[in-house]
Each structure stands twice: as structure tokens, then as C-alpha cells.
Design a protein around this motif. Sequence first.
Motif, mmCIF file in Angstrom:
data_model
loop_
_atom_site.group_PDB
_atom_site.id
_atom_site.type_symbol
_atom_site.label_atom_id
_atom_site.label_comp_id
_atom_site.label_asym_id
_atom_site.label_seq_id
_atom_site.Cartn_x
_atom_site.Cartn_y
_atom_site.Cartn_z
ATOM 1 N N THR A 95 0.864 -1.175 0.000
ATOM 2 C CA THR A 95 0.000 0.000 0.000
ATOM 3 C C THR A 95 0.901 1.225 0.000
ATOM 4 O O THR A 95 1.783 1.357 0.866
ATOM 5 C CB THR A 95 -0.908 0.019 1.246
ATOM 6 O OG1 THR A 95 -1.747 -1.139 1.223
ATOM 7 C CG2 THR A 95 -1.774 1.266 1.266
ATOM 8 N N ARG A 97 2.469 4.717 0.581
ATOM 9 C CA ARG A 97 2.410 5.748 1.615
ATOM 10 C C ARG A 97 3.428 6.833 1.287
ATOM 11 O O ARG A 97 4.583 6.534 0.990
ATOM 12 C CB ARG A 97 2.702 5.147 2.984
ATOM 13 C CG ARG A 97 1.657 4.119 3.426
ATOM 14 C CD ARG A 97 2.005 3.523 4.781
ATOM 15 N NE ARG A 97 0.971 2.621 5.256
ATOM 16 C CZ ARG A 97 0.882 1.335 4.912
ATOM 17 N NH1 ARG A 97 1.790 0.813 4.089
ATOM 18 N NH2 ARG A 97 -0.096 0.575 5.375
ATOM 19 N N SER A 99 6.178 9.859 1.457
ATOM 20 C CA SER A 99 7.295 10.264 2.298
ATOM 21 C C SER A 99 7.240 11.768 2.453
ATOM 22 O O SER A 99 7.181 12.504 1.463
ATOM 23 C CB SER A 99 8.625 9.856 1.670
ATOM 24 O OG SER A 99 9.694 10.475 2.343
ATOM 25 N N GLN A 178 11.171 5.931 -2.838
ATOM 26 C CA GLN A 178 10.302 6.884 -2.169
ATOM 27 C C GLN A 178 9.884 8.021 -3.095
ATOM 28 O O GLN A 178 8.742 8.502 -3.037
ATOM 29 C CB GLN A 178 11.004 7.418 -0.920
ATOM 30 C CG GLN A 178 11.164 6.350 0.169
ATOM 31 C CD GLN A 178 11.879 6.852 1.399
ATOM 32 O OE1 GLN A 178 12.698 7.780 1.321
ATOM 33 N NE2 GLN A 178 11.595 6.251 2.539
ATOM 34 N N THR A 181 7.289 6.568 -5.367
ATOM 35 C CA THR A 181 6.054 6.374 -4.605
ATOM 36 C C THR A 181 5.280 7.673 -4.498
ATOM 37 O O THR A 181 4.055 7.709 -4.723
ATOM 38 C CB THR A 181 6.383 5.831 -3.202
ATOM 39 O OG1 THR A 181 6.946 4.521 -3.331
ATOM 40 C CG2 THR A 181 5.128 5.755 -2.343
ATOM 41 N N ASN A 182 5.961 8.760 -4.172
ATOM 42 C CA ASN A 182 5.283 10.049 -4.092
ATOM 43 C C ASN A 182 4.666 10.448 -5.423
ATOM 44 O O ASN A 182 3.553 10.972 -5.482
ATOM 45 C CB ASN A 182 6.259 11.122 -3.621
ATOM 46 C CG ASN A 182 6.434 11.127 -2.111
ATOM 47 O OD1 ASN A 182 5.957 10.231 -1.414
ATOM 48 N ND2 ASN A 182 7.146 12.121 -1.606
ATOM 49 N N ILE A 185 1.511 8.314 -6.004
ATOM 50 C CA ILE A 185 0.398 8.758 -5.168
ATOM 51 C C ILE A 185 -0.203 10.050 -5.719
ATOM 52 O O ILE A 185 -1.433 10.215 -5.766
ATOM 53 C CB ILE A 185 0.869 8.946 -3.717
ATOM 54 C CG1 ILE A 185 1.214 7.591 -3.097
ATOM 55 C CG2 ILE A 185 -0.196 9.650 -2.889
ATOM 56 C CD1 ILE A 185 1.883 7.695 -1.739
ATOM 57 N N ARG A 190 -2.812 3.875 -5.403
ATOM 58 C CA ARG A 190 -2.851 3.498 -3.990
ATOM 59 C C ARG A 190 -2.065 2.221 -3.692
ATOM 60 O O ARG A 190 -1.733 1.953 -2.538
ATOM 61 C CB ARG A 190 -4.297 3.303 -3.535
ATOM 62 C CG ARG A 190 -5.134 4.570 -3.573
ATOM 63 C CD ARG A 190 -6.499 4.341 -2.978
ATOM 64 N NE ARG A 190 -7.263 3.365 -3.753
ATOM 65 C CZ ARG A 190 -8.468 2.904 -3.398
ATOM 66 N NH1 ARG A 190 -9.017 3.308 -2.255
ATOM 67 N NH2 ARG A 190 -9.106 2.041 -4.154
#
Length: 227
Positions: A95, A97, A99, A178, A181-182, A185, A190
Motif C-alpha cells: 500500500t 504511503r 514520504s 520513495q 512512490t510520491n 500517489i 494506492r
Amino acid sequence: MDTEMVRAWVDGWVVSRGAAPPVEEPWGFTVDVGLPKQVTRHVLPHADEALVRKIAERATAPGTWLKVCMAPETIAPWLAPDWVFDDPGFLMSTTLRPSTTLHPSAAPRPSSTDLPAGYQLRLWSGGDVTRALILAPGGAFAARGQVAGRPRADCVVFDQIETAPAHRRRGLGREVMQTLTNAAIAAGARTGVLGATVDGQGLYKSLGWIAHAPLTGVFRTSPDAGG
């Protein structure tokens, strides 16, 4: 193995690699990759000896790949000598998330506080793929990665995560993951999925990724190539 997770990985992988859209088969998926050493790949979320033998016997062209969600030692006895094993892999997910220490943008930016002095991180998007690149002092390649998915896709695929040997153990892989990931998102994703190598699995686990199944790759060489 969860077929929907495998489907999500296949869907994102073809976007990341510029391959043809996957064709759904009764047993899984077929993808035309179109590279000399990887012409076509067949992905099997569920398999048994009869199925693996059947597909392997029909896939006679060199450059044909199988991706099977089973351990290498399980399927090895089912294959002829002209099938060669790729490095072991694992299908993983998480999932996503954010940073709070990273603020990715489409333009080049200087090193974040998480990078060693002199390193620079660049981030850009093209089509449905976002790429991160870390340059070492002097501009040499240090690390990279990319994330791919259709616009507004809930699930995206992280791919080609790599750190140059001379620049490992400096947190560069974590920074790439990271940052991507950002970016994912921000685009509405998700969930993340990836195919991990043995070396990469430790990094992903430290970031909260979970391994769900082996992801064994084998490819066909010419019939006279021997063992």
C-alpha cells in the motif's frame, strides 16, 4: 497466487517496457515483447506439471519466455534442457504511503537531504511512465527506477530499479523508491506491485513491501544449445 495481482503486474509491466497489450489466456497471459532475446512471454499465475509441460512444448521459438509463480526447483524437472533459468524473482506489493521528506516534481532538482553530498536526483514523466535518476558527483550514473500505470490507475508497477555497484549502500535505492512512490500517489495510485530480484527484495521489505509468491523466469534457447 492471486490472478488479479498478477494481472496488475502484467498490465503495468507492458506499459513500462513498451510491450504489446497482454492477451488473456485460459491459463494466464501472453505478451508480445518484440525484443531479439525476448520475443514473447507467457505469464502463468497458477500452474501444475501438465500445464507447464504443455506450454513449454508448444513454445518452440528461441526468445520465448515463461514467467511462472512457482519456485525454480519445482518446475525445473518439467522443462527440456534448452530452457534456461533467469535469476530468481518474487512478486511483491504494498500500500503506497507518501514520504514527507521528498517533494518530487517533473523538473530536475538538487539532492534531497537523504542523498550523500554531491548526488543529484532527477525526475521526469513521458506517457504513462515516470522515471527517477540519481547522478553521482561528476554526473556518472548512480541509480534509477521507474513506475508505470495507466492514467488514474489505482495500481502501478515499479520497474527497473537499479543501483550501480560502486554506489550501493548509500540509500540511493530507497530514495528512488520513495520518490517514485510520491509521484505515483500524486497521480492517484494506492497500490504498488513489482517483480523483485533476490538482491532487491531486502530493500523492498525494509520499505514495507510484502512478497506473495516466487516469480520464476525461464527462456527458450535454440534446440541445439545443449544444457
